[in-house]
Design an enzyme around this catalytic site. Structure first.
Site, PDB file in Angstrom:
ATOM      1  N   ASP A 191       1.069 -11.242  -9.495  1.00 45.95           N
ATOM      2  CA  ASP A 191       1.960 -10.149  -9.929  1.00 45.95           C
ATOM      3  C   ASP A 191       1.574  -8.822  -9.282  1.00 45.95           C
ATOM      4  OD1 ASP A 191      -0.461 -10.230 -11.357  1.00 45.95           O
ATOM      5  OD2 ASP A 191       0.352  -8.881 -12.874  1.00 45.95           O
ATOM      6  N   GLU A 192       2.535  -7.921  -9.272  1.00 42.07           N
ATOM      7  CA  GLU A 192       2.316  -6.511  -8.913  1.00 42.07           C
ATOM      8  C   GLU A 192       1.464  -6.303  -7.659  1.00 42.07           C
ATOM      9  OE1 GLU A 192       2.687  -4.179 -13.109  1.00 42.07           O
ATOM     10  OE2 GLU A 192       0.731  -5.022 -12.727  1.00 42.07           O
ATOM     11  N   VAL A 193       1.824  -6.962  -6.597  1.00 39.87           N
ATOM     12  CA  VAL A 193       1.087  -6.777  -5.345  1.00 39.87           C
ATOM     13  C   VAL A 193       1.582  -5.498  -4.666  1.00 39.87           C
ATOM     14  CG1 VAL A 193       0.504  -7.804  -3.121  1.00 39.87           C
ATOM     15  CG2 VAL A 193       0.887  -9.265  -5.121  1.00 39.87           C
ATOM     16  N   GLU A 222       6.792 -12.867  -9.923  1.00 36.18           N
ATOM     17  CA  GLU A 222       6.944 -12.298  -8.586  1.00 36.18           C
ATOM     18  C   GLU A 222       6.788 -13.348  -7.495  1.00 36.18           C
ATOM     19  OE1 GLU A 222       5.341 -10.781 -11.062  1.00 36.18           O
ATOM     20  OE2 GLU A 222       5.021  -8.631 -10.649  1.00 36.18           O
ATOM     21  N   HIS A 238      -4.538  -6.856  -8.174  1.00 40.32           N
ATOM     22  CA  HIS A 238      -5.410  -6.800  -9.353  1.00 40.32           C
ATOM     23  C   HIS A 238      -6.809  -7.331  -9.050  1.00 40.32           C
ATOM     24  CE1 HIS A 238      -2.398  -5.479 -12.247  1.00 40.32           C
ATOM     25  NE2 HIS A 238      -1.541  -6.236 -11.596  1.00 40.32           N
TER      26      HIS A 238
END
Lengths: 543, 543
Positions: free
Chosen positions: B338-340, B388, B279
């Site tokens: 998050d969301e890597v 995460e 992000h």
């Protein structure tokens, strides 16, 4: 086998989305276009050469016919243009040398004036068959020509949408453009429910502004319903005195005239709906007699639809409709007729007797009611009804407009059209579905749906248009504008413009260019005072 | 058999809904309560006797300790009270005889003053363990007592919510009431994303006002993300110069200090989130080096997460975090995680080599990155991370707060709690689910969920609270206030108040009284300048 299929699908989806999945999405999801029109004109030829716009060196000139509507429209758009349509240049950027712009090989000079030519006298009110076509040329001489004042209004809006800020933020430009434009559907409406929540007149006027920006031409005013009765009647003041949510939440005759005049000036018809016999709870606070008492286990448990056997009902409707029709000039009048709770009628001892004596079902009673109510309208009125009235077999004159809103809409439309009636389509366009996006609305084309099943062009021509419906359960003054816009813009374009055949029925997916164009359009609405919500995702709008 | 079951179900549902189905629903769907508090106090004894409120005969008096926060709070609520909290009486109704109110046997006189007693000195900033409890008595002597300035602020809000307009619209009343109140959860937050769309400072302040009305105490500022970088850094001005959507769309140091001070005065902590290593697209416009180049078929196709092997990355983060932590006083700091997109790391030749040499997986790289970033924070900082980071096995100090946001949240919470970490819950509270109603959010109670599976009270105590999350893809300045309110109020009450056991897990259904109470609360917010949307259906709010 299924497992392999799934595996294959996942791999396949993985492959086509790989870029989108991996990469950081910097900036707006869909960068806005520059000077693209919404709804898309029928024929538009745009060159890369451009004119620079400077309000102090520009004027609008009327060459032929004129009238109050035209004068007002010119005044509105002149004001917008004087204020650069809200477009922001950056005067703090390095000041552009006069040579600078002259050295740009696409520069064709400054825009001097717009010549508006209306070739026929104005009409007083917009109507279903009005001519909205126009021709617009932006060139060394810039001209807007139409044989109708309504066409001029649509053309002025298009003209206003062609302007954009140059990439260096230094000036406002408009490309050399030729447009020949006209709508596909005659009736391009928005239903607004002002009963579940009261909407102030200022928000209604703002809604009309937004409709004009989107070339929509019918404001369907679902003015009263079960929950409240904000219409202030002169003949029956008790209706709103007792049925409105609050004394402050009524529409006076003046308010309504203001709305109608504002709409007329923008080529928008105002069709009132007084929905009967169901959805009339709020009428009953002042006039209990006209509603049916619903029974359970021999006891009255509350009120249901209007009493179809009571003369008081018809007398009230006759006098009220007479008054309402004196206020609303449109030839069309919506008498509702949807969602009638027949169970209540079937529970009422008086109605049970009546049905027994006259050998009628409850459906027949609904039909009987509508067939007595429609003739109460003034001569030459064209009734509009929700599809149930047709479904229940009421004998309707062929000019009656049937509004289709339920499931199985293709079958319903074909049936209605085959009996020679005209269709107004709404099933796919309910804005109260909060999770629905503009692309969901964009895919639906009622004529195409009917044609694909019947291959009958005459039949499909009976679909006069459609309406986006903003039912008011979850929409009030606080959120109604951004609930409606820009999602209703998708309906507006579907009803005005040619539909790219590649995108038909592909729900939730519009042509790629439309994503960028609606971004510019939403920002345009914001710049013009309409608080539209983001169309499709991350982005920004400088105001 | 299935057919019979279905038939039976339909009949049964038909029976229980028969009234609702038949009858016209006149008026608001849920009539608002009068003078009921949201979130519901822990202990509240309310009598039917009442006092009449007249601003000109009323004052607020401070008896013991004071400080700037208390003085400011008294000033805010005094102003509200002077303006009758926006409540509308009808002075045009037949004027109430003095005897009239005196003849009412429930009348106990006019409300004279509120005595505010703060028994301990003020703290400068709100913090996780602050005391928010208070005791409030409305009687012949009206008193608010707390040992903490934060408790006084919560009590003043409760006091302001007790006032209502009498049924005859003639006067404003407050019932004789005793309240003893304190929150269930310490961390009651709202996440606002200002990267997908920029939100102006004035709307952030409005959001803080609304949070105070709902007794929420943490503003989680998700300030930057892939799409834009509105944080204006003094050390690295290029970040916002190049990464903000527009030069007008940045938060200056002054802006941020304004937000923090406004929040502090309302007992609200401001926790910034600088989400790394994913992000971070917008960071890369100014600092390309710190991002990973993603490859496809041997070619760079764009940028992904931060490069975890580059010292430049850590150096930038160290210096930026240092600056940011000088601006934000809270001990907690959110580093995201998050969301890597590990796929990007796996595609990059340099990182492939690095992983091979060091025998690491891409997950290990993520762990490595976080374990190097967290120590960059100032001493005594408590890190907050998305789940995460925990899931990928980073060694985290036990004080690290793990924000749970994904599916399977019960299992996740139990796992996190068992390793001695604390939980911040968000999975059920995503406000960007546009179709979700407040009742959907209301049903979820994280401690109860964990307790129902584990019967372990110690474990469940590790859940410090939760946050409603307003991700910004579809929310901008135009709609963010009504997207958040009153739906976030459901989360606010869940985190503050005792939960009625009969309604646990019954998603989409709240206790009947709550429907009426949230109607009053939404209207209260509107009267106080927060444009909340309708909570549950038809109704109205007089302002």
């Amino acid at each position: 086998m299924l497992r392999y299929f799934l595996l294959f699908s996942i791999l396949f989806i993985g492959l086509i989305n790989v870029r989108a999945m991996w990469l950081a999405q910097v900036g707006p999801k869909y960068p806005p276009t520059k000077g693209e029109v919404w709804p898309k004109p029928q024929v538009e030829v745009k060159e890369q050469t451009f004119y620079v716009f400077n309000p102090s060196q520009f004027k609008v000139k009327v060459l032929d016919q004129t009238c109050d509507i035209l004068t007002n429209a010119i005044a509105r758009y002149s004001y917008l243009l004087e204020n650069k349509l809200g477009l922001k240049t950056h005067p703090t950027a390095p000041s552009p040398q006069p040579e600078g712009i002259h050295s740009n090989t696409s520069y064709r000079g400054h825009l001097k004036e717009l010549e508006v030519t209306l070739t026929s006298p104005c009409e007083e009110y917009p109507h279903l068959d009005m001519d909205e076509s126009y021709n617009l040329t932006v060139s060394s001489t810039t001209t807007l020509v139409s044989s109708s004042v309504w066409g001029v209004i649509r053309g002025l809006e298009t003209f206003a949408q062609l302007f954009y800020v140059s990439d260096d933020h230094n000036d406002i430009r408009v490309n050399k453009t030729t447009i020949s434009d006209f709508p596909r559907y005659k009736h391009r409406g928005l239903l607004l429910d002002t009963s579940r929540h009261f909407i102030t007149v200022s928000n209604i006027l703002k809604t009309l502004d937004a409709m004009a920006i989107n070339k929509m031409n019918v404001f369907h005013w679902h003015i009263v319903d079960d929950q409240s009765f904000p219409y202030q009647s002169e003949r029956f003041p008790e209706l709103s005195e007792r049925g409105a949510f609050d004394p402050s939440m009524v529409y006076t005759k003046d308010d309504i005239e203001t709305v109608i005049e504002y709409a007329r000036n923008r080529g928008i018809r105002v069709i009132p709906e007084f929905d009967v016999p169901g959805h009339t709870g709020s009428w009953g606070i002042a006039f209990t007699d006209i509603l049916t008492e619903c029974y359970e286990n021999g006891k009255v448990i509350g009120f249901g639809p209007m009493d179809p056997t009571s003369n008081t009902t018809y007398k009230l409707l006759r006098d009220l409709f007479k008054e309402v029709q004196n206020v609303f000039p449109d030839k069309y009048f919506h008498v509702g007729g949807d969602e009638v709770e027949l169970q209540c009628w079937k529970s009422n001892p008086k109605l049970i007797d009546y049905m027994k004596v006259h050998k009628l079902t409850a459906s027949d009673l609904h039909a009987l009611f509508m067939s007595r109510v429609i003739p109460l309208l003034a001569n030459a009125t064209v009734p509009v009804v929700w599809q149930e009235v047709y479904d229940e077999g009421v004998i309707l004159s062929t000019d009656t407009l049937i509004q289709v809103w339920k499931y199985n809409w293709i079958t319903e439309m074909i049936n209605v059209l085959k009996t020679g009636h005209r269709v107004l389509f709404s099933s796919s366009w309910y804005l109260d579905a909060l999770g629905s996006r503009w692309t969901d609305y964009y895919a639906a084309d009622p004529r195409q749906m009917v044609y694909d099943v019947t291959s009958n062009k005459t039949l499909m021509a009976g679909i006069v248009g459609g309406e986006a419906c903003m039912w008011g359960e979850m929409a009030d003054d606080r959120n109604v504008i951004n609930r409606v816009w820009p999602r209703a813009s998708a309906v507006a374009e579907r009803l005005w413009s040619y539909q790219d055949s590649s995108t038909r029925y592909r729900s939730s997916r519009a042509p790629s260019e439309a994503y960028n164009r609606i971004e510019e359009h939403a920002c345009r609405m914001i710049r013009r005072g309409i608080d539209a919500q983001p169309p499709s995702g991350p982005g920004f709008c400088v105001v």
